[in-house]
Design a protein around this motif. Structure first.
Motif, PDB file in Angstrom:
ATOM      1  N   ILE A 124       0.836  -1.203   0.000  1.00  0.00           N
ATOM      2  CA  ILE A 124       0.000   0.000   0.000  1.00  0.00           C
ATOM      3  C   ILE A 124       0.870   1.253   0.000  1.00  0.00           C
ATOM      4  O   ILE A 124       0.632   2.197  -0.761  1.00  0.00           O
ATOM      5  CB  ILE A 124      -0.940   0.001   1.224  1.00  0.00           C
ATOM      6  CG1 ILE A 124      -1.954  -1.141   1.119  1.00  0.00           C
ATOM      7  CG2 ILE A 124      -1.663   1.335   1.356  1.00  0.00           C
ATOM      8  CD1 ILE A 124      -2.852  -1.274   2.327  1.00  0.00           C
ATOM      9  N   HIS A 125       1.900   1.256   0.843  1.00  0.00           N
ATOM     10  CA  HIS A 125       2.800   2.403   0.938  1.00  0.00           C
ATOM     11  C   HIS A 125       3.473   2.682  -0.407  1.00  0.00           C
ATOM     12  O   HIS A 125       3.532   3.827  -0.877  1.00  0.00           O
ATOM     13  CB  HIS A 125       3.846   2.128   2.020  1.00  0.00           C
ATOM     14  CG  HIS A 125       4.619   3.334   2.427  1.00  0.00           C
ATOM     15  ND1 HIS A 125       5.883   3.256   2.989  1.00  0.00           N
ATOM     16  CD2 HIS A 125       4.332   4.654   2.362  1.00  0.00           C
ATOM     17  CE1 HIS A 125       6.320   4.479   3.257  1.00  0.00           C
ATOM     18  NE2 HIS A 125       5.402   5.343   2.882  1.00  0.00           N
ATOM     19  N   ASP A 126       3.960   1.637  -1.042  1.00  0.00           N
ATOM     20  CA  ASP A 126       4.633   1.774  -2.333  1.00  0.00           C
ATOM     21  C   ASP A 126       3.667   2.278  -3.399  1.00  0.00           C
ATOM     22  O   ASP A 126       4.008   3.142  -4.212  1.00  0.00           O
ATOM     23  CB  ASP A 126       5.227   0.423  -2.742  1.00  0.00           C
ATOM     24  CG  ASP A 126       6.105   0.536  -3.984  1.00  0.00           C
ATOM     25  OD1 ASP A 126       6.981   1.422  -4.015  1.00  0.00           O
ATOM     26  OD2 ASP A 126       5.903  -0.263  -4.918  1.00  0.00           O
ATOM     27  N   ALA A 127       2.436   1.749  -3.392  1.00  0.00           N
ATOM     28  CA  ALA A 127       1.437   2.159  -4.389  1.00  0.00           C
ATOM     29  C   ALA A 127       1.054   3.623  -4.205  1.00  0.00           C
ATOM     30  O   ALA A 127       0.876   4.356  -5.184  1.00  0.00           O
ATOM     31  CB  ALA A 127       0.203   1.267  -4.290  1.00  0.00           C
ATOM     32  N   VAL A 128       0.927   4.066  -2.962  1.00  0.00           N
ATOM     33  CA  VAL A 128       0.571   5.470  -2.707  1.00  0.00           C
ATOM     34  C   VAL A 128       1.684   6.400  -3.171  1.00  0.00           C
ATOM     35  O   VAL A 128       1.427   7.458  -3.765  1.00  0.00           O
ATOM     36  CB  VAL A 128       0.265   5.701  -1.213  1.00  0.00           C
ATOM     37  CG1 VAL A 128       0.105   7.195  -0.922  1.00  0.00           C
ATOM     38  CG2 VAL A 128      -1.006   4.959  -0.814  1.00  0.00           C
ATOM     39  N   GLN A 129       2.936   6.023  -2.930  1.00  0.00           N
ATOM     40  CA  GLN A 129       4.046   6.868  -3.382  1.00  0.00           C
ATOM     41  C   GLN A 129       4.064   6.985  -4.905  1.00  0.00           C
ATOM     42  O   GLN A 129       4.288   8.065  -5.457  1.00  0.00           O
ATOM     43  CB  GLN A 129       5.368   6.299  -2.866  1.00  0.00           C
ATOM     44  CG  GLN A 129       5.526   6.426  -1.361  1.00  0.00           C
ATOM     45  CD  GLN A 129       6.842   5.856  -0.875  1.00  0.00           C
ATOM     46  OE1 GLN A 129       7.888   6.516  -0.943  1.00  0.00           O
ATOM     47  NE2 GLN A 129       6.820   4.619  -0.410  1.00  0.00           N
ATOM     48  N   ALA A 130       3.799   5.868  -5.592  1.00  0.00           N
ATOM     49  CA  ALA A 130       3.736   5.905  -7.053  1.00  0.00           C
ATOM     50  C   ALA A 130       2.550   6.754  -7.513  1.00  0.00           C
ATOM     51  O   ALA A 130       2.664   7.557  -8.449  1.00  0.00           O
ATOM     52  CB  ALA A 130       3.618   4.483  -7.606  1.00  0.00           C
ATOM     53  N   PHE A 131       1.416   6.591  -6.859  1.00  0.00           N
ATOM     54  CA  PHE A 131       0.226   7.385  -7.162  1.00  0.00           C
ATOM     55  C   PHE A 131       0.523   8.874  -7.023  1.00  0.00           C
ATOM     56  O   PHE A 131       0.182   9.685  -7.896  1.00  0.00           O
ATOM     57  CB  PHE A 131      -0.911   6.963  -6.227  1.00  0.00           C
ATOM     58  CG  PHE A 131      -1.993   7.982  -6.038  1.00  0.00           C
ATOM     59  CD1 PHE A 131      -3.009   8.112  -6.972  1.00  0.00           C
ATOM     60  CD2 PHE A 131      -1.994   8.815  -4.930  1.00  0.00           C
ATOM     61  CE1 PHE A 131      -4.008   9.059  -6.799  1.00  0.00           C
ATOM     62  CE2 PHE A 131      -2.990   9.764  -4.749  1.00  0.00           C
ATOM     63  CZ  PHE A 131      -4.004   9.884  -5.686  1.00  0.00           C
ATOM     64  N   ALA A 132       1.178   9.257  -5.916  1.00  0.00           N
ATOM     65  CA  ALA A 132       1.472  10.669  -5.676  1.00  0.00           C
ATOM     66  C   ALA A 132       2.441  11.226  -6.713  1.00  0.00           C
ATOM     67  O   ALA A 132       2.292  12.371  -7.165  1.00  0.00           O
ATOM     68  CB  ALA A 132       2.042  10.847  -4.265  1.00  0.00           C
ATOM     69  N   ARG A 133       3.424  10.422  -7.107  1.00  0.00           N
ATOM     70  CA  ARG A 133       4.360  10.882  -8.140  1.00  0.00           C
ATOM     71  C   ARG A 133       3.631  11.174  -9.449  1.00  0.00           C
ATOM     72  O   ARG A 133       3.891  12.182 -10.119  1.00  0.00           O
ATOM     73  CB  ARG A 133       5.459   9.840  -8.372  1.00  0.00           C
ATOM     74  CG  ARG A 133       6.500   9.770  -7.273  1.00  0.00           C
ATOM     75  CD  ARG A 133       7.724   8.988  -7.724  1.00  0.00           C
ATOM     76  NE  ARG A 133       7.404   7.594  -8.035  1.00  0.00           N
ATOM     77  CZ  ARG A 133       7.429   6.603  -7.149  1.00  0.00           C
ATOM     78  NH1 ARG A 133       7.739   6.864  -5.886  1.00  0.00           N
ATOM     79  NH2 ARG A 133       7.150   5.373  -7.515  1.00  0.00           N
ATOM     80  N   VAL A 134       2.718  10.280  -9.818  1.00  0.00           N
ATOM     81  CA  VAL A 134       1.984  10.445 -11.076  1.00  0.00           C
ATOM     82  C   VAL A 134       1.054  11.653 -11.021  1.00  0.00           C
ATOM     83  O   VAL A 134       0.982  12.449 -11.961  1.00  0.00           O
ATOM     84  CB  VAL A 134       1.181   9.168 -11.403  1.00  0.00           C
ATOM     85  CG1 VAL A 134       0.203   9.409 -12.540  1.00  0.00           C
ATOM     86  CG2 VAL A 134       2.122   8.026 -11.763  1.00  0.00           C
ATOM     87  N   GLU A 135       0.339  11.809  -9.900  1.00  0.00           N
ATOM     88  CA  GLU A 135      -0.711  12.817  -9.831  1.00  0.00           C
ATOM     89  C   GLU A 135      -0.229  14.207  -9.456  1.00  0.00           C
ATOM     90  O   GLU A 135      -0.814  15.199  -9.895  1.00  0.00           O
ATOM     91  CB  GLU A 135      -1.782  12.367  -8.833  1.00  0.00           C
ATOM     92  CG  GLU A 135      -2.473  11.057  -9.188  1.00  0.00           C
ATOM     93  CD  GLU A 135      -3.227  11.127 -10.512  1.00  0.00           C
ATOM     94  OE1 GLU A 135      -3.638  12.241 -10.914  1.00  0.00           O
ATOM     95  OE2 GLU A 135      -3.382  10.074 -11.162  1.00  0.00           O
ATOM     96  N   PHE A 136       0.833  14.317  -8.638  1.00  0.00           N
ATOM     97  CA  PHE A 136       1.168  15.624  -8.061  1.00  0.00           C
ATOM     98  C   PHE A 136       2.598  16.096  -8.272  1.00  0.00           C
ATOM     99  O   PHE A 136       2.854  17.295  -8.177  1.00  0.00           O
ATOM    100  CB  PHE A 136       0.894  15.594  -6.543  1.00  0.00           C
ATOM    101  CG  PHE A 136      -0.479  15.124  -6.188  1.00  0.00           C
ATOM    102  CD1 PHE A 136      -1.603  15.732  -6.720  1.00  0.00           C
ATOM    103  CD2 PHE A 136      -0.648  14.050  -5.316  1.00  0.00           C
ATOM    104  CE1 PHE A 136      -2.873  15.292  -6.405  1.00  0.00           C
ATOM    105  CE2 PHE A 136      -1.918  13.605  -4.992  1.00  0.00           C
ATOM    106  CZ  PHE A 136      -3.043  14.216  -5.535  1.00  0.00           C
ATOM    107  N   GLU A 137       3.538  15.180  -8.535  1.00  0.00           N
ATOM    108  CA  GLU A 137       4.943  15.575  -8.581  1.00  0.00           C
ATOM    109  C   GLU A 137       5.188  16.613  -9.662  1.00  0.00           C
ATOM    110  O   GLU A 137       4.702  16.510 -10.779  1.00  0.00           O
ATOM    111  CB  GLU A 137       5.830  14.345  -8.825  1.00  0.00           C
ATOM    112  CG  GLU A 137       7.308  14.614  -8.572  1.00  0.00           C
ATOM    113  CD  GLU A 137       8.111  13.320  -8.534  1.00  0.00           C
ATOM    114  OE1 GLU A 137       8.897  13.113  -9.465  1.00  0.00           O
ATOM    115  OE2 GLU A 137       7.925  12.526  -7.589  1.00  0.00           O
TER     116      GLU A 137
END
Length: 377
Positions: free
Chosen positions: A154-167
């Motif tokens: 879950i932690h890894d998926a959220v970090q990837a999600f945040a990179r895609v959506e907000f970085e």
């Protein structure tokens, strides 16, 4: 079924059944009826392509076989450096847990967290020439149902999600919590973008984020989904956390405000009225669920007609899924039906067999369960 086989499933009907909410500012990139074919940052986004037959079938399988549904919710807003620093203290358990920044920094020092809070607030004030009262950050919680996914995934998926959506557009902080009933991740996003954009999500954006988070989990081998409630046949709206908090506060002050009280009063009124109010939303809910049931039934018929064993198995799963859908009634109408059935049963019991009393036969709805005659239609 191969990747190019679009001829079996009735894609337009299914797409309408799965249609996400509309009206978001950032939801067009890869939103619900599409799957990202590339990466993307901020609001610009990667390329998106319509679901192919194989992708639609995979989604259909996940839905009817009840893959866990992801949760993404806005949990709060932080105003000013002090409030934001307190929030960072909470998600870091005051330095006991790691917090990861959008720049890749791993932080446990509370002083560093306070400095970041001050930086976010300084940027917000610099971009707020009229001094409007507005949040400095917005916090989100992302999770899966308890016991379905390990915390690290879950932690890894959220970090990837945040990179895609907000970085590259919005600064953010990520913290994993494992000290509750099930692991979840706190994601805090600065509301002032580095390019001047404001972070102001709408309902459609939240649905898109659920789709994006589910996509990242599937990339890591987790059969996650992110369908709208109505795609699963649910028409009763979830009671939101603020309502629960209001009820708890008023109960603590000695006031008897109970969320179910208003529903009970309206149900009693409906059940005993000679001309009950048929609200527009109740009629529309019935119509929507009928349309959704029809889309799934059409897909089941198309699959069964192929003669393939795997298609017949999926068709049977679809039939079970549709049969298990809850009635398309609001909480008010559901409670009113219970009241009417109870009163009719009590009346029949009072009459007794010597007076010709007998159980009242009720009409059957589309799930095969009894319901009052047109009173809640």
């Amino acid at each position: 079924m191969n990747e190019d086989d679009d001829g079996v499933l009735p894609l337009p009907s299914l797409m309408e059944a799965w249609r996400p909410p509309t009206g978001g500012k950032r939801s067009l990139r890869g939103a619900a009826l599409h799957i990202r074919s590339g990466g993307g940052k901020g609001g610009g986004g990667g390329a998106a392509a319509p679901l192919s037959g194989a992708q639609a079938r995979a989604k259909l399988e996940r839905i009817v076989r009840k893959a866990p549904e992801v949760m993404v919710k806005i949990s709060g807003k932080q105003r000013g450096a002090r409030h934001l620093a307190e929030h960072f203290g909470y998600i870091s358990r005051h330095g006991k847990l790691e917090v990861r920044s959008s720049e890749g920094e791993i932080i446990t020092d509370e002083k560093r967290l306070k400095a970041i809070a001050a930086d976010w607030d300084m940027l917000d004030q610099a971009m707020n020439p009229y001094g409007k009262d507005r949040p400095t950050a917005m916090s989100m919680v992302l999770s899966m149902p308890g016991g379905t996914t390990d915390a690290a995934t879950i932690h890894d998926a959220v970090q990837a999600f945040a990179r895609v959506e907000f970085e590259g557009q919005f600064s953010y902080m990520v913290a994993l919590h494992t000290d509750t009933a099930h692991p979840h991740v706190h994601l805090t996003v600065a509301t002032q973008g580095q390019d001047g954009t404001r972070f102001n999500p709408r309902k459609a954006d939240l649905h898109h984020w659920r789709e994006s988070f589910a996509h990242e989990l599937r990339q890591r081998g987790i059969a996650a989904e992110a369908t709208p409630r109505r795609a699963r046949g649910h028409v009763q709206k979830r009671v939101r956390s603020p309502a629960h908090h209001l009820e708890a506060r008023t109960a603590g002050r000695g006031r008897a405000l109970v969320l179910d009280q208003l529903i009970e009063e309206r149900a009693q009124e409906f059940a005993r009225s000679t001309s009950p109010d048929r609200r527009v939303e109740d009629v529309l809910a019935l119509s929507r669920q009928k349309q959704i049931r029809g889309a799934y039934a059409e897909a089941a018929a198309a699959l069964a007609a192929t003669g393939k064993q795997e298609d017949r198995a999926l068709a049977e799963d679809i039939a079970t899924f549709v049969a298990d859908m809850p009635p398309a009634v609001s909480r008010r109408l559901e409670r009113a039906r219970e009241i009417m059935l109870a009163e009719r049963g009590a009346a029949a019991e009072r009459r007794g067999p010597e007076q010709g009393g007998k159980a009242v036969q009720q009409p059957v709805n589309d799930r095969g369960t009894s319901m009052p005659r047109d009173r809640d239609r």
